[in-house]
Design a protein around this motif. Structure first.
Motif, short mmCIF file in Angstrom:
data_model
loop_
_atom_site.label_atom_id
_atom_site.label_comp_id
_atom_site.label_asym_id
_atom_site.label_seq_id
_atom_site.Cartn_x
_atom_site.Cartn_y
_atom_site.Cartn_z
N ASP A 25 -5.03 6.16 5.60
CA ASP A 25 -5.59 5.08 4.78
C ASP A 25 -7.12 5.17 4.83
O ASP A 25 -7.70 5.30 5.90
CB ASP A 25 -5.15 3.71 5.31
CG ASP A 25 -3.69 3.42 5.02
OD1 ASP A 25 -3.14 4.06 4.11
OD2 ASP A 25 -3.10 2.57 5.71
N ARG B 56 0.83 -1.20 0.00
CA ARG B 56 0.00 0.00 0.00
C ARG B 56 0.87 1.25 0.00
O ARG B 56 1.92 1.32 0.64
CB ARG B 56 -0.92 0.01 1.21
CG ARG B 56 -1.99 1.11 1.12
CD ARG B 56 -3.15 0.84 2.02
NE ARG B 56 -4.25 1.77 1.76
CZ ARG B 56 -5.52 1.44 1.71
NH1 ARG B 56 -5.87 0.18 1.86
NH2 ARG B 56 -6.46 2.34 1.49
N ASP B 57 0.42 2.24 -0.75
CA ASP B 57 1.06 3.55 -0.87
C ASP B 57 2.36 3.52 -1.67
O ASP B 57 3.15 4.45 -1.61
CB ASP B 57 1.33 4.17 0.51
CG ASP B 57 0.05 4.46 1.28
OD1 ASP B 57 -0.97 4.70 0.63
OD2 ASP B 57 0.09 4.44 2.52
N ALA C 36 -2.89 3.32 -3.27
CA ALA C 36 -2.16 4.34 -2.52
C ALA C 36 -3.16 5.44 -2.20
O ALA C 36 -4.04 5.75 -3.01
CB ALA C 36 -0.99 4.89 -3.34
N ASP C 37 -3.05 6.01 -1.02
CA ASP C 37 -3.99 7.06 -0.64
C ASP C 37 -3.35 7.95 0.42
O ASP C 37 -2.31 7.63 0.99
CB ASP C 37 -5.31 6.47 -0.12
CG ASP C 37 -5.13 5.42 0.96
OD1 ASP C 37 -3.98 5.16 1.35
OD2 ASP C 37 -6.14 4.85 1.41
N GLY C 38 -4.01 9.09 0.66
CA GLY C 38 -3.45 9.99 1.64
C GLY C 38 -4.06 11.37 1.53
O GLY C 38 -5.18 11.56 1.05
N PHE D 139 1.26 10.22 2.45
CA PHE D 139 0.67 8.91 2.22
C PHE D 139 0.28 8.20 3.51
O PHE D 139 -0.06 7.03 3.49
CB PHE D 139 1.64 8.03 1.42
CG PHE D 139 1.77 8.41 -0.02
CD1 PHE D 139 0.90 7.89 -0.96
CD2 PHE D 139 2.75 9.29 -0.44
CE1 PHE D 139 1.01 8.23 -2.30
CE2 PHE D 139 2.88 9.64 -1.77
CZ PHE D 139 2.01 9.12 -2.70
#
Length: 767
Positions: free
Chosen positions: A169, A118-119, A153-155, A166
């Motif tokens: 979540d 992730r990220d 990926a998120d943020g 990042f």
């Protein structure tokens, strides 16, 4: 230089200073125009939401108006997207979530994507990214990226810093389908994870991006953004059709309770022990504008190890990014520079609680954390960051509020760290921000901060905590940015009083006045002829970086005022070329002093840096190197030396849907003595490998070595010392949905005077 060019040059230099000294006298101009609006289709109660499988063949999608106006942003901006790389985006909404459908046309054999943790979805992959600003102010946005292999990926993106964080979540559900002429994608973004005002909020804004690595790293945006804009949110699309839905769901309550059970067995030279601990994270959103989150006995043992950073023989501390989820909730509301709040000062919380509110023209957050003993406190001075061990439990608290106008915002901060027995550290302050148009085609931004601290938490000569006499100090800063088609200016000024101490912030230096000015002249997109062939460049820039740091008079510690700590004069050049390649070269005609009343040393050097993404399997390679005369602060002597680091990120698809990430980093800093022998050495090596067995199962390996060494120096009365550390860890993780996972890990660490092994099993689930 003719008269017109001279006037243009002077105007470009003066514009940021005008913005710094008197923005109120400027005519208020709106930010650049926005792209065509994006229409959202609301699902009726009788209509079923589409299944998130990546297909856009359900009948409901035929009723959603597509947006197909995409524009190039990189490598060249301000151009319509190629017709063969057509992209469309559609947005549905129901009472629970936004559902985003994307159709991307391309040759299937050229599409690249592998499973990553992730990220870690970067520009080496084909991906779709969405920036969503539910406040509509353009100050921050929540973002997600979905690679064609299904990795996420998120943020949070902050416009004032133009940076992605990042850390946060979100409970995103996404699916991708490969097609004979490209791919399609569906993304479900729950409304419970979005933060927006209860009433009178501005329209939501959105930007959709598409990464296309094989087309020379092309990045397409759904809004016509240019590199002259201050940030990625300058020209977002306004979303239409959400008013009715937001009126219905703004009173809905969302509660998430995520317990975690950790079993640990630890063995060292001194002892062997086993421990079981139970913790929990709680998120409650009673309505749209409020969110409460709490953490009880959190376990951060499996947060990824910090990447080693080199100080280059300097004794000034470096900051590290935050990775713990509790501190990243609504981080945009804080919106403060590091001296005002640095969550890494909280090491091992027993419990923490936080409340955040968002209104149409204001927002606020309150934070309180009970931190166990064992952490490190930083206290700055002009030439040294002192480190003190926290031997008592402390209570860290903070209150933050902001008011927003069309072009400006104002905020206040109150912060406290209480160690008991009358030992306290407190700070209060104000800050503000202004952004808007400056002159013809230019954009400017001004940020300022004022803080005042008082402190009674001191340490005696042996490092023992005691209630010290009360001392006050001030921190002032102002930063101005200016951008136009030809010029970029960045001016940063700081005044950190000798008595300024803020244990909830990052204050690596105090008792100094710093002034930094970076001037960039954009030279366009020329071509170079090398060995008979022409190399196309996307951009070429000439830069000049100026920096001056001087002491402020401090009779308490016998430090004179006006003494130069450091000066930098660095002309340079940078260029952008194919395969997302960026090269820069600076000549450093610098000076630095190591201690009060010491000699101001000349430290000329050459600084070189690069980054590139040459092949699909080599997702990124980058590095920075300095060679020349370097200052050994401890010996107060200059010698031949340098410092540098090199990073490489490798990505390999394997059979059976498996994939391998292999990230490498090397760094080294050194200074030689007059005899040419190494006097100071700092080196590190890190290898992180992740084997993805499926989207839910992964095996992570980290190997990391660090070395700091100083040879004996009779002239400087330095005894030889060396610090070597080794870390090895293996972690298996299985997840079955957002917030639900179990993992098992093994860690072995060696450091001076200690060695330990640890086995950990952790179970996390969401109620």
């Amino acid at each position: 230089m003719n008269s017109n060019k001279r006037k243009a040059f002077v105007s470009a230099l003066a514009s940021p200073l005008i913005g710094l000294l008197g923005p109120a006298v400027l005519a208020a101009e709106a930010l650049p125009g926005e792209a065509a609006r994006l229409r959202v289709k609301l699902l009726a109660p009788t209509e079923a939401a589409p299944r998130i499988d990546g297909h856009l063949d359900e009948a409901i999608w035929a009723q959603v108006p597509p947006h197909d106006g995409f524009y190039q942003y990189e490598p060249a901006d301000n151009q319509v997207a190629p017709s063969e790389l057509r992209t469309t985006v559609q947005v549905l909404a129901d009472r629970d979530a936004l559902i985003i459908g994307v159709r991307a046309w391309d040759k299937p054999e050229q599409i690249h994507g592998v499973l990553t943790r992730r990220d870690q979805v970067y520009r080496d992959q084909d991906f779709i990214s969405v920036w969503l600003d539910p406040t509509g102010r353009g100050g921050a946005a929540q973002f997600i990226r979905v690679g064609v292999a299904g990795s996420l990926a998120d943020g949070l993106y902050r416009a004032d810093e133009d940076k992605n964080d990042f850390g946060p979540d979100f409970p995103i559900e996404a699916a991708v389908q490969r097609l004979s002429d490209g791919y399609s994608m569906e993304i479900r973004w729950p409304l419970a994870s979005l933060r927006y005002p209860y009433v009178d909020g501005a329209p939501w804004r959105i930007t959709v991006a598409r990464s296309i690595p094989h087309a020379d790293g092309m990045l397409l945006l759904s809004a016509p953004l240019t590199k002259d804009d201050l940030n990625l949110l300058s020209r977002q699309q306004q979303m239409e059709g959400l008013d009715e839905l937001l009126g219905e769901v703004r009173d809905r309550s969302f509660l998430s309770v995520r317990p975690e059970l950790t079993l640990r067995q630890r063995r060292s030279r001194e002892a062997r022990d086993s421990k079981a601990s139970l913790g929990a994270d709680i998120h409650w959103r009673p309505r749209a504008d409020w969110v409460f989150n709490a953490t009880l006995n959190p376990d951060f043992s499996q947060v990824e190890l910090d990447v080693p950073t080199s100080s280059g023989a300097s004794r000034i501390a470096l900051s590290l990014p935050e990775k713990r989820a509790f501190f990243l909730e609504s981080a945009d509301v804080l919106g403060l520079p590091l001296p005002a709040f640095y969550s890494r000062t909280i090491t091992d919380p027993r419990w923490g609680a936080r409340a955040t509110w968002r209104g149409a023209n204001a927002d606020a957050t309150v934070l309180s954390v009970n931190d166990d003993q064992g952490g490190t406190l930083l206290r700055g001075s002009p030439y040294l960051t002192e480190e003190w061990r926290q031997t008592r439990v402390s209570q860290a608290s903070l209150v933050r509020a902001r008011w927003h106008g069309q072009l400006a915002s104002w905020g206040l901060l109150a912060s406290a760290r209480d160690y008991g027995e009358g030992r306290q550290n407190r700070a209060v302050g104000l800050d503000g921000q202004w952004r808007g148009a400056l002159g013809e085609g230019g954009q400017g931004q001004l940020r300022w901060t004022m803080l005042r601290s008082d402190n009674t938490a001191g340490f005696d000569e042996d490092g023992n905590p005691w209630r010290s006499p009360r001392r006050e100090g001030s921190y002032l800063s102002a930063k101005a940015d200016y951008r136009s088609a030809d010029w970029i200016h960045e001016i940063d000024w700081q005044w950190i009083g000798p008595g300024f101490v803020h244990d909830n912030g990052f204050v690596a230096q105090s008792g100094v006045r710093n002034t930094e000015w970076k001037i960039t002249r954009r030279l366009g997109d020329p071509s170079l002829v090398l060995a008979g062939s022409t190399l196309s460049l996307y951009d070429l820039e000439a830069t000049l970086a100026l920096f001056d740091s001087r002491t402020l008079a401090d009779p308490t510690h016998q430090i004179p005022g006006g003494e130069v700590v450091e000066r930098r004069f660095q002309p340079g050049i940078s260029l952008w070329a194919a395969r997302r390649t960026n090269l820069w070269l600076d000549l450093g005609l610098d000076q630095r002093r190591a201690r009060p009343y010491g000699r101001l040393h000349e430290i000329p050097a050459v600084h070189l840096g690069f980054e590139s993404a040459p092949w699909p399997w080599l997702a990124s390679i980058s590095g920075e190197f300095t060679v020349g005369r370097r200052l050994d602060d401890e010996a107060d002597r200059v010698g031949r030396g340098g410092n540098g680091w090199l990073e490489a990120q490798l990505r390999f698809p394997l059979r059976g849907g498996w994939s391998l990430e292999s990230d490498h980093r090397w760094s080294r800093a050194w200074v030689r003595d007059p005899a040419g022998q190494p006097a100071y050495i700092e080196s590190s090596w890190r290898w992180l490998a992740v084997l993805h067995l499926s989207p839910r199962d992964s095996l992570r390996w980290i190997a990391q070595n660090t070395l700091l060494e100083h040879r004996a120096d009779v002239r400087a009365d330095i005894e030889p010392w060396a610090e070597r550390e080794r870390h090895r860890s293996l972690l298996y993780r299985h997840s079955w949905g957002h917030g639900r996972s179990w993992s098992a890990g093994w860690v072995r660490e060696r450091a001076p005077g200690r060695e330990s092994r640890e086995l950990t099993v952790k179970l996390q689930w969401e109620l």
